[in-house]
Motif scaffolding. Sequence first.
Motif, PDB file in Angstrom:
ATOM      1  N   ALA A 158       4.368   8.841 -11.752  1.00  0.00           N
ATOM      2  CA  ALA A 158       3.773   9.194 -13.042  1.00  0.00           C
ATOM      3  C   ALA A 158       4.076  10.645 -13.405  1.00  0.00           C
ATOM      4  CB  ALA A 158       2.264   8.965 -13.009  1.00  0.00           C
ATOM      5  N   ALA A 159       3.988  11.544 -12.424  1.00  0.00           N
ATOM      6  CA  ALA A 159       4.273  12.956 -12.676  1.00  0.00           C
ATOM      7  C   ALA A 159       5.738  13.163 -13.052  1.00  0.00           C
ATOM      8  CB  ALA A 159       3.915  13.782 -11.445  1.00  0.00           C
ATOM      9  N   CYS A 160       6.636  12.501 -12.333  1.00  0.00           N
ATOM     10  CA  CYS A 160       8.072  12.598 -12.635  1.00  0.00           C
ATOM     11  C   CYS A 160       8.374  12.030 -14.017  1.00  0.00           C
ATOM     12  CB  CYS A 160       8.899  11.846 -11.596  1.00  0.00           C
ATOM     13  SG  CYS A 160       8.916  12.598  -9.965  1.00  0.00           S
ATOM     14  N   PHE A 161       7.783  10.875 -14.313  1.00  0.00           N
ATOM     15  CA  PHE A 161       7.996  10.246 -15.613  1.00  0.00           C
ATOM     16  C   PHE A 161       7.512  11.157 -16.738  1.00  0.00           C
ATOM     17  CE2 PHE A 161       6.669   7.648 -19.207  1.00  0.00           C
ATOM     18  CZ  PHE A 161       7.791   6.858 -19.414  1.00  0.00           C
ATOM     19  N   GLY A 162       6.345  11.785 -16.523  1.00  0.00           N
ATOM     20  CA  GLY A 162       5.814  12.703 -17.531  1.00  0.00           C
ATOM     21  C   GLY A 162       6.745  13.878 -17.772  1.00  0.00           C
ATOM     22  N   ALA A 163       7.305  14.423 -16.701  1.00  0.00           N
ATOM     23  CA  ALA A 163       8.227  15.557 -16.835  1.00  0.00           C
ATOM     24  C   ALA A 163       9.491  15.145 -17.579  1.00  0.00           C
ATOM     25  CB  ALA A 163       8.580  16.099 -15.452  1.00  0.00           C
ATOM     26  N   LEU A 164      10.051  13.983 -17.231  1.00  0.00           N
ATOM     27  CA  LEU A 164      11.256  13.501 -17.910  1.00  0.00           C
ATOM     28  C   LEU A 164      10.986  13.171 -19.371  1.00  0.00           C
ATOM     29  CD1 LEU A 164      12.849  11.171 -15.193  1.00  0.00           C
ATOM     30  CD2 LEU A 164      13.680  13.394 -15.967  1.00  0.00           C
ATOM     31  N   LYS A 186      11.319  14.301  -7.735  1.00  0.00           N
ATOM     32  CA  LYS A 186      10.571  13.218  -7.089  1.00  0.00           C
ATOM     33  C   LYS A 186      10.111  13.631  -5.697  1.00  0.00           C
ATOM     34  CE  LYS A 186      10.833   8.340  -5.840  1.00  0.00           C
ATOM     35  NZ  LYS A 186      11.662   7.110  -5.830  1.00  0.00           N
ATOM     36  N   PHE A 187      10.979  14.313  -4.964  1.00  0.00           N
ATOM     37  CA  PHE A 187      10.615  14.759  -3.616  1.00  0.00           C
ATOM     38  C   PHE A 187       9.446  15.735  -3.657  1.00  0.00           C
ATOM     39  CE2 PHE A 187      10.875  17.518   0.068  1.00  0.00           C
ATOM     40  CZ  PHE A 187      11.083  16.630   1.109  1.00  0.00           C
ATOM     41  N   LEU A 188       9.493  16.679  -4.613  1.00  0.00           N
ATOM     42  CA  LEU A 188       8.434  17.687  -4.707  1.00  0.00           C
ATOM     43  C   LEU A 188       7.088  17.048  -5.017  1.00  0.00           C
ATOM     44  CD1 LEU A 188       7.629  20.688  -4.715  1.00  0.00           C
ATOM     45  CD2 LEU A 188       8.162  20.719  -7.159  1.00  0.00           C
ATOM     46  N   PHE A 189       7.067  16.132  -5.996  1.00  0.00           N
ATOM     47  CA  PHE A 189       5.800  15.486  -6.346  1.00  0.00           C
ATOM     48  C   PHE A 189       5.322  14.560  -5.232  1.00  0.00           C
ATOM     49  CE2 PHE A 189       6.889  16.455 -10.910  1.00  0.00           C
ATOM     50  CZ  PHE A 189       5.804  17.286 -11.114  1.00  0.00           C
ATOM     51  N   SER A 190       6.259  13.910  -4.535  1.00  0.00           N
ATOM     52  CA  SER A 190       5.873  13.080  -3.386  1.00  0.00           C
ATOM     53  C   SER A 190       5.247  13.952  -2.303  1.00  0.00           C
ATOM     54  CB  SER A 190       7.096  12.347  -2.823  1.00  0.00           C
ATOM     55  OG  SER A 190       7.624  11.447  -3.764  1.00  0.00           O
ATOM     56  N   LEU A 191       5.797  15.135  -2.132  1.00  0.00           N
ATOM     57  CA  LEU A 191       5.268  16.087  -1.149  1.00  0.00           C
ATOM     58  C   LEU A 191       3.842  16.491  -1.497  1.00  0.00           C
ATOM     59  CD1 LEU A 191       6.018  17.887   1.333  1.00  0.00           C
ATOM     60  CD2 LEU A 191       6.732  19.635  -0.310  1.00  0.00           C
ATOM     61  N   PHE A 194       0.831  -1.208   0.000  1.00  0.00           N
ATOM     62  CA  PHE A 194       0.000   0.000   0.000  1.00  0.00           C
ATOM     63  C   PHE A 194       0.863   1.254   0.000  1.00  0.00           C
ATOM     64  CE2 PHE A 194      -2.536   3.290   2.187  1.00  0.00           C
ATOM     65  CZ  PHE A 194      -3.629   3.320   1.327  1.00  0.00           C
ATOM     66  N   GLU A 195       1.918   1.255   0.821  1.00  0.00           N
ATOM     67  CA  GLU A 195       2.813   2.409   0.877  1.00  0.00           C
ATOM     68  C   GLU A 195       3.530   2.608  -0.457  1.00  0.00           C
ATOM     69  OE1 GLU A 195       3.188   4.746   3.169  1.00  0.00           O
ATOM     70  OE2 GLU A 195       1.564   3.781   4.281  1.00  0.00           O
ATOM     71  N   THR A 196       3.889   1.481  -1.106  1.00  0.00           N
ATOM     72  CA  THR A 196       4.546   1.568  -2.416  1.00  0.00           C
ATOM     73  C   THR A 196       3.611   2.147  -3.460  1.00  0.00           C
ATOM     74  OG1 THR A 196       5.986  -0.316  -1.931  1.00  0.00           O
ATOM     75  CG2 THR A 196       5.647   0.229  -4.248  1.00  0.00           C
ATOM     76  N   MET A 197       2.358   1.670  -3.472  1.00  0.00           N
ATOM     77  CA  MET A 197       1.384   2.132  -4.469  1.00  0.00           C
ATOM     78  C   MET A 197       1.034   3.602  -4.280  1.00  0.00           C
ATOM     79  SD  MET A 197       1.099  -0.365  -6.439  1.00  0.00           S
ATOM     80  CE  MET A 197      -0.189   0.293  -7.498  1.00  0.00           C
ATOM     81  N   LYS A 198       1.211   4.101  -3.066  1.00  0.00           N
ATOM     82  CA  LYS A 198       0.954   5.522  -2.836  1.00  0.00           C
ATOM     83  C   LYS A 198       1.916   6.400  -3.634  1.00  0.00           C
ATOM     84  CE  LYS A 198       0.411   7.044   1.350  1.00  0.00           C
ATOM     85  NZ  LYS A 198       0.618   7.232   2.812  1.00  0.00           N
ATOM     86  N   GLY A 199       3.050   5.817  -4.025  1.00  0.00           N
ATOM     87  CA  GLY A 199       4.021   6.586  -4.798  1.00  0.00           C
ATOM     88  C   GLY A 199       3.771   6.570  -6.290  1.00  0.00           C
TER      89      GLY A 199
END
Length: 245
Positions: free
Chosen positions: A64-70, A110-115, A54-59
């Motif tokens: 997805a946002a990071c992948f889209g930016a890259l 990654k940190f920003l989007f996780s935040l 569950f904790e993994t899926m929360k990421g």
Amino acid sequence: MRKKAASLFKGKQIIEWRSHEPSRLETFSDAVFAFAVTLIIVSLEVPKSFTELFETMKGTLSFAACFGALFQIWNQQNIFFRRYGLHNSATNTLNGALLFVVLLYVYPLKFLFSLLFDNNSFVESGHAHEMISTAQMPTLMLIYGSGFTAINLLFCLMYLTAKKHAKELKLKPVEMFETQTVIYVNLTLTLIGVTAMLLAWLLPVEYSGMSGFTYMLIGLAYWIWYSYRGKMARKKFGPVTDPAS
């Protein structure tokens, strides 16, 4: 993948494709982008319990946002090399700087989007912890803004290099016009990044995170600029097509 992208979009571009086969530089670039994606992957280990799963899926959303930016950065770089096929020292240096910034930019991104998606908390040993304090927020926004600004500035300089080699590349007037359009839009994005950093620095600490709303100007800037340049292009060159980055 680069060759496939060229075949898909060749007929839709104002600027003629001058390169179709990926060079060694582009192959190296692909390896760097692949490594960057590896760094943002949700998890390298199989979860040992449902709680870990569950904790993994929360990421997933932040991944997805990071992948889209890259992917967007990779796509812009791919389009540049398909359009001009430049491999001179200036282009190689700017591309190397771009790859360096991308790798440096991965973890802050990654940190920003996780935040944003994890409500400023993470779980460690069954306990929730705060990801960042209010006092640290200006620094985070400055780090993110510097990466965003550097990437768009480098793209601006890469297109300026292409413009400088217009005779060598035999760019047509409409292609020169489109090249100038992309230079200006990347310069505009650079200024948006600088504005966001200034706000993060000048606003009271508790409101520094509000500087992130500056990036909402990106869509508006694209719409206004390409609408304006599209009208200019039709006046100068007839019904070609709207400029596209």
